[in-house]
Design a protein around this motif. Structure first.
Motif, PDB file in Angstrom:
ATOM      1  N   SER A  17     -20.863   6.539  -2.600  1.00  0.00           N
ATOM      2  CA  SER A  17     -19.506   6.738  -3.207  1.00  0.00           C
ATOM      3  C   SER A  17     -18.369   5.966  -2.652  1.00  0.00           C
ATOM      4  O   SER A  17     -18.225   5.784  -1.453  1.00  0.00           O
ATOM      5  N   LEU A  18     -17.603   5.612  -3.516  1.00  0.00           N
ATOM      6  CA  LEU A  18     -16.213   5.029  -2.968  1.00  0.00           C
ATOM      7  C   LEU A  18     -15.215   5.431  -4.013  1.00  0.00           C
ATOM      8  O   LEU A  18     -15.282   5.820  -5.094  1.00  0.00           O
ATOM      9  N   ARG A  19     -13.994   5.318  -3.488  1.00  0.00           N
ATOM     10  CA  ARG A  19     -12.921   5.780  -4.041  1.00  0.00           C
ATOM     11  C   ARG A  19     -11.849   4.791  -4.199  1.00  0.00           C
ATOM     12  O   ARG A  19     -11.403   4.469  -2.971  1.00  0.00           O
ATOM     13  N   LEU A  20     -11.560   4.344  -5.197  1.00  0.00           N
ATOM     14  CA  LEU A  20     -10.406   3.110  -5.253  1.00  0.00           C
ATOM     15  C   LEU A  20      -9.247   3.689  -5.690  1.00  0.00           C
ATOM     16  O   LEU A  20      -9.099   4.583  -6.322  1.00  0.00           O
ATOM     17  N   SER A  21      -8.034   3.201  -4.877  1.00  0.00           N
ATOM     18  CA  SER A  21      -6.828   3.411  -5.148  1.00  0.00           C
ATOM     19  C   SER A  21      -6.015   2.221  -5.776  1.00  0.00           C
ATOM     20  O   SER A  21      -6.057   1.126  -5.289  1.00  0.00           O
ATOM     21  N   CYS A  22      -5.028   2.459  -6.560  1.00  0.00           N
ATOM     22  CA  CYS A  22      -3.906   1.304  -6.990  1.00  0.00           C
ATOM     23  C   CYS A  22      -2.461   1.776  -6.859  1.00  0.00           C
ATOM     24  O   CYS A  22      -2.409   2.803  -7.715  1.00  0.00           O
ATOM     25  N   ALA A  23      -1.869   1.358  -6.024  1.00  0.00           N
ATOM     26  CA  ALA A  23      -0.553   1.819  -6.040  1.00  0.00           C
ATOM     27  C   ALA A  23       0.272   0.799  -6.610  1.00  0.00           C
ATOM     28  O   ALA A  23       0.269  -0.240  -6.480  1.00  0.00           O
ATOM     29  N   ALA A  24       1.239   1.375  -7.566  1.00  0.00           N
ATOM     30  CA  ALA A  24       2.152   0.611  -8.230  1.00  0.00           C
ATOM     31  C   ALA A  24       3.456   0.664  -7.774  1.00  0.00           C
ATOM     32  O   ALA A  24       4.164   1.855  -7.585  1.00  0.00           O
ATOM     33  N   SER A  25       4.371  -0.354  -8.045  1.00  0.00           N
ATOM     34  CA  SER A  25       5.668  -0.365  -7.675  1.00  0.00           C
ATOM     35  C   SER A  25       6.458  -1.275  -8.699  1.00  0.00           C
ATOM     36  O   SER A  25       5.741  -2.105  -9.389  1.00  0.00           O
ATOM     37  N   GLY A  26       7.594  -1.246  -9.143  1.00  0.00           N
ATOM     38  CA  GLY A  26       8.426  -1.760  -9.965  1.00  0.00           C
ATOM     39  C   GLY A  26       8.229  -1.537 -11.113  1.00  0.00           C
ATOM     40  O   GLY A  26       8.754  -2.445 -12.054  1.00  0.00           O
ATOM     41  N   ILE A  27       7.680  -0.688 -11.655  1.00  0.00           N
ATOM     42  CA  ILE A  27       7.371  -0.073 -12.956  1.00  0.00           C
ATOM     43  C   ILE A  27       7.786   1.378 -12.963  1.00  0.00           C
ATOM     44  O   ILE A  27       7.678   2.015 -11.991  1.00  0.00           O
ATOM     45  N   ILE A  28       7.950   2.005 -14.411  1.00  0.00           N
ATOM     46  CA  ILE A  28       7.965   3.320 -14.501  1.00  0.00           C
ATOM     47  C   ILE A  28       6.810   3.788 -14.780  1.00  0.00           C
ATOM     48  O   ILE A  28       6.195   3.928 -15.927  1.00  0.00           O
ATOM     49  N   PHE A  29       5.946   4.283 -13.840  1.00  0.00           N
ATOM     50  CA  PHE A  29       4.362   4.314 -13.635  1.00  0.00           C
ATOM     51  C   PHE A  29       4.103   5.425 -14.836  1.00  0.00           C
ATOM     52  O   PHE A  29       3.089   5.189 -15.403  1.00  0.00           O
ATOM     53  N   SER A  30       4.955   6.515 -15.083  1.00  0.00           N
ATOM     54  CA  SER A  30       4.468   7.553 -15.935  1.00  0.00           C
ATOM     55  C   SER A  30       4.348   7.055 -17.313  1.00  0.00           C
ATOM     56  O   SER A  30       3.840   7.543 -18.160  1.00  0.00           O
ATOM     57  N   ARG A  31       5.098   5.911 -17.654  1.00  0.00           N
ATOM     58  CA  ARG A  31       5.140   5.272 -19.055  1.00  0.00           C
ATOM     59  C   ARG A  31       3.957   4.659 -19.404  1.00  0.00           C
ATOM     60  O   ARG A  31       3.591   4.179 -20.524  1.00  0.00           O
ATOM     61  N   TYR A  32       3.189   4.145 -18.306  1.00  0.00           N
ATOM     62  CA  TYR A  32       2.156   3.047 -18.446  1.00  0.00           C
ATOM     63  C   TYR A  32       0.735   3.644 -18.482  1.00  0.00           C
ATOM     64  O   TYR A  32       0.568   4.679 -17.914  1.00  0.00           O
ATOM     65  N   ASP A  33       0.170   2.950 -19.568  1.00  0.00           N
ATOM     66  CA  ASP A  33      -1.495   3.296 -19.265  1.00  0.00           C
ATOM     67  C   ASP A  33      -1.965   2.298 -18.513  1.00  0.00           C
ATOM     68  O   ASP A  33      -1.653   1.443 -18.256  1.00  0.00           O
ATOM     69  N   MET A  34      -2.853   3.195 -17.810  1.00  0.00           N
ATOM     70  CA  MET A  34      -3.624   2.476 -16.316  1.00  0.00           C
ATOM     71  C   MET A  34      -5.159   2.090 -16.741  1.00  0.00           C
ATOM     72  O   MET A  34      -5.762   3.072 -17.467  1.00  0.00           O
ATOM     73  N   ASP A  72      -2.101  10.063 -10.338  1.00  0.00           N
ATOM     74  CA  ASP A  72      -0.639  10.897  -9.777  1.00  0.00           C
ATOM     75  C   ASP A  72       0.519  10.364  -9.931  1.00  0.00           C
ATOM     76  O   ASP A  72       0.588   9.288  -9.293  1.00  0.00           O
ATOM     77  N   ASN A  73       1.023  10.650 -11.097  1.00  0.00           N
ATOM     78  CA  ASN A  73       2.504  10.086 -11.448  1.00  0.00           C
ATOM     79  C   ASN A  73       3.540  10.253 -10.133  1.00  0.00           C
ATOM     80  O   ASN A  73       4.533   9.358 -10.181  1.00  0.00           O
ATOM     81  N   ALA A  74       3.549  11.265  -9.339  1.00  0.00           N
ATOM     82  CA  ALA A  74       4.325  11.346  -8.351  1.00  0.00           C
ATOM     83  C   ALA A  74       4.058  10.429  -7.386  1.00  0.00           C
ATOM     84  O   ALA A  74       4.979  10.088  -6.469  1.00  0.00           O
ATOM     85  N   GLU A  75       2.977   9.897  -7.002  1.00  0.00           N
ATOM     86  CA  GLU A  75       2.762   8.954  -6.244  1.00  0.00           C
ATOM     87  C   GLU A  75       2.450   7.560  -6.629  1.00  0.00           C
ATOM     88  O   GLU A  75       2.265   6.575  -5.967  1.00  0.00           O
ATOM     89  N   ASN A  76       2.627   7.473  -8.066  1.00  0.00           N
ATOM     90  CA  ASN A  76       2.626   5.993  -8.944  1.00  0.00           C
ATOM     91  C   ASN A  76       1.432   5.506  -8.473  1.00  0.00           C
ATOM     92  O   ASN A  76       1.405   4.237  -8.182  1.00  0.00           O
ATOM     93  N   THR A  77       0.262   6.354  -8.641  1.00  0.00           N
ATOM     94  CA  THR A  77      -1.190   5.728  -7.816  1.00  0.00           C
ATOM     95  C   THR A  77      -2.108   6.179  -9.154  1.00  0.00           C
ATOM     96  O   THR A  77      -2.189   7.249  -9.446  1.00  0.00           O
ATOM     97  N   VAL A  78      -2.921   5.189  -9.326  1.00  0.00           N
ATOM     98  CA  VAL A  78      -4.158   5.612 -10.340  1.00  0.00           C
ATOM     99  C   VAL A  78      -5.641   5.414  -9.520  1.00  0.00           C
ATOM    100  O   VAL A  78      -5.470   4.529  -8.409  1.00  0.00           O
ATOM    101  N   TYR A  79      -6.387   6.236  -9.776  1.00  0.00           N
ATOM    102  CA  TYR A  79      -7.598   6.218  -8.853  1.00  0.00           C
ATOM    103  C   TYR A  79      -8.925   5.946  -9.498  1.00  0.00           C
ATOM    104  O   TYR A  79      -8.905   6.308 -10.600  1.00  0.00           O
ATOM    105  N   LEU A  80      -9.942   5.618  -8.841  1.00  0.00           N
ATOM    106  CA  LEU A  80     -11.197   5.598  -9.512  1.00  0.00           C
ATOM    107  C   LEU A  80     -12.387   6.152  -8.341  1.00  0.00           C
ATOM    108  O   LEU A  80     -12.628   5.286  -7.435  1.00  0.00           O
TER     109      LEU A  80
END
Length: 116
Positions: A17-34, A72-80
């Motif tokens: 198993s692996l868990r990928l993370s993607c941290a976003a900045s410069g966008i209103i993360f909660s509005r975006y489809d990821m 996690d919209n509070a962390e501006n992060t999407v995981y896989l």
């Protein structure tokens, strides 16, 4: 300036198993489809999984039952979360952020290698 920074890739044995993370900045993360996409050597970039701004998810057939996308919209992060990895999951995995019909943003990618 928009940045999508992937992390969590690496070398893993088949079945692992692996868990990928993607941290976003410069966008209103909660509005975006990821989304997560992947590209193996010599192949096109393919969809792995997406999650809408409302939390609805979609998976490629190859990912169903093994991978889980979350955000996690509070962390501006999407995981896989990737479980039961197979040799054919070896690829560079890219994070994608899309808002309506605007051109999407991409991360730089993180390498996932499944090998015994």
């Amino acid at each position: 300036q928009v940045q999508l920074v992937e992390s969590g890739g690496g070398l893993v044995q088949p079945g692992g198993s692996l868990r990928l993370s993607c941290a976003a900045s410069g966008i209103i993360f909660s509005r975006y489809d990821m989304g997560w996409y992947r590209q193996a050597p010599g192949k096109q970039r393919d969809l792995v999984a997406t999650i809408t701004n409302g939390g609805a998810t979609n998976y490629a057939d190859s990912a169903k039952g093994r991978f889980t996308i979350s955000r996690d919209n509070a962390e501006n992060t999407v995981y896989l979360q990737m479980d039961t990895l197979k040799l054919e999951d070896t690829a560079v995995y890219y994070c994608n952020a899309r808002y309506r019909t605007w051109a999407p943003y991409w991360g730089q990618g993180t390498q996932v290698t499944v090998s015994s």
